[in-house]
Design a protein around this motif. Sequence first.
Motif, PDB file in Angstrom:
ATOM      1  N   GLY A  72      59.618 -72.250 -57.024  1.00  0.00           N
ATOM      2  CA  GLY A  72      60.643 -72.493 -58.040  1.00  0.00           C
ATOM      3  C   GLY A  72      60.046 -72.609 -59.425  1.00  0.00           C
ATOM      4  O   GLY A  72      60.584 -72.066 -60.401  1.00  0.00           O
ATOM      5  N   LEU A  81      61.874 -67.400 -52.603  1.00  0.00           N
ATOM      6  CA  LEU A  81      62.399 -68.739 -52.361  1.00  0.00           C
ATOM      7  C   LEU A  81      62.419 -69.074 -50.868  1.00  0.00           C
ATOM      8  O   LEU A  81      62.074 -70.190 -50.467  1.00  0.00           O
ATOM      9  CB  LEU A  81      63.811 -68.857 -52.930  1.00  0.00           C
ATOM     10  CG  LEU A  81      63.932 -69.095 -54.431  1.00  0.00           C
ATOM     11  CD1 LEU A  81      65.397 -69.045 -54.854  1.00  0.00           C
ATOM     12  CD2 LEU A  81      63.319 -70.433 -54.826  1.00  0.00           C
ATOM     13  N   TYR A 140      65.605 -74.813 -61.150  1.00  0.00           N
ATOM     14  CA  TYR A 140      65.388 -76.164 -60.626  1.00  0.00           C
ATOM     15  C   TYR A 140      66.667 -76.744 -60.033  1.00  0.00           C
ATOM     16  O   TYR A 140      66.605 -77.594 -59.135  1.00  0.00           O
ATOM     17  CB  TYR A 140      64.842 -77.071 -61.723  1.00  0.00           C
ATOM     18  CG  TYR A 140      63.420 -76.754 -62.096  1.00  0.00           C
ATOM     19  CD1 TYR A 140      62.431 -76.633 -61.119  1.00  0.00           C
ATOM     20  CD2 TYR A 140      63.046 -76.556 -63.425  1.00  0.00           C
ATOM     21  CE1 TYR A 140      61.126 -76.327 -61.444  1.00  0.00           C
ATOM     22  CE2 TYR A 140      61.740 -76.256 -63.766  1.00  0.00           C
ATOM     23  CZ  TYR A 140      60.785 -76.142 -62.772  1.00  0.00           C
ATOM     24  OH  TYR A 140      59.480 -75.842 -63.111  1.00  0.00           O
ATOM     25  N   LEU A 146      58.346 -74.648 -51.673  1.00  0.00           N
ATOM     26  CA  LEU A 146      59.583 -74.373 -52.417  1.00  0.00           C
ATOM     27  C   LEU A 146      59.455 -74.765 -53.882  1.00  0.00           C
ATOM     28  O   LEU A 146      59.899 -74.035 -54.776  1.00  0.00           O
ATOM     29  CB  LEU A 146      60.743 -75.119 -51.755  1.00  0.00           C
ATOM     30  CG  LEU A 146      62.119 -74.956 -52.392  1.00  0.00           C
ATOM     31  CD1 LEU A 146      62.566 -73.506 -52.363  1.00  0.00           C
ATOM     32  CD2 LEU A 146      63.145 -75.839 -51.665  1.00  0.00           C
ATOM     33  N   VAL A 206      66.702 -75.295 -56.522  1.00  0.00           N
ATOM     34  CA  VAL A 206      65.686 -75.980 -55.717  1.00  0.00           C
ATOM     35  C   VAL A 206      66.160 -77.385 -55.340  1.00  0.00           C
ATOM     36  O   VAL A 206      66.008 -77.824 -54.188  1.00  0.00           O
ATOM     37  CB  VAL A 206      64.345 -76.037 -56.483  1.00  0.00           C
ATOM     38  CG1 VAL A 206      63.353 -76.954 -55.765  1.00  0.00           C
ATOM     39  CG2 VAL A 206      63.754 -74.644 -56.620  1.00  0.00           C
TER      40      VAL A 206
END
Length: 222
Positions: free
Chosen positions: A178, A17, A192, A174, A195
Motif C-alpha cells: 500500500g 494488493l 491507505y 499489505l 488498506v
Amino acid sequence: MNYHFDFSFLSGSLSALLGGLRVTIELAIASNLMGLVLGFLLCLLVMSRWAIVRWPAQLFIEFFRCTPALLQIVWFFYCIPMMLDVFIDPISMGVLALGLNLTAFNAEAYRAGVQAVPKEHLDASVALGLRPWQRTVYVVLPQALRNATPVLVTNGIGSLQQSALVAIVAVADLMYVGKSLATEAYRPLETYSIVALIYFALSLLIGKSARVIERRQDAAGH
C-alpha cells in the motif's frame, strides 16, 4: 474540501494488493499458531514451583511486554544476523518476531485461565490417578483455553494489526504494498483508506468467528 477521490489507479494494482494481503495473512496465521502453542508452554514455566525455571520465563514475558513491538521487529531483523551470523528469509523473521511477542502476551492470558480452573477439578483428576502431563493436557488446557479465549482473540487481532510493522523492514506485506502504491500513484488517501478497510474487515471477521465458536463452546458446556 475540493479533493476528488479517484480509485481507478487501483485497477492495475489489484494483484499487488492481493499479494501483500497473502503475506499479511501468512504472517498472522503463523505467528498466532506460534503464540498459542508457545504461550501455553511459557505459562507452565512461569507457574513452575522452581525459581530457576520461573524467573527466566518471567523475564522473557516482561521483556516482550515492556518494549515496543516495532523495536523488537527491527532488532530481530538487524541484530540477530549480525550477532549470530544467521540469515533467515524476511517472512520467517517476521513470524519469529511477531510470534515471540504474541507468546509473551498469550502466556499471561493462559495464566489467568489456568488460575480460574476450579481446584476441585484438579483434585478429581488426582483422585482418578491421572499423571501430571495428563492433568495438564486433558483437564487444565481445555478449561484454560476456554477461559482465555476472549483475551487470546484480542491478542490475535492485535498481532494481525501489528504485522503491518514489518513494512518498515521491507517485507512485502499489505502495508508495504500500500505504501508503494501510494507513493507511485500520488494517491495516499485512497490507498491507505483501502488498506485500512482490508485490515478492518479481517479483524472483524476474526472477532465474529471467535464469538460464534465461543457461544458454541458455552452451549456445549451447559
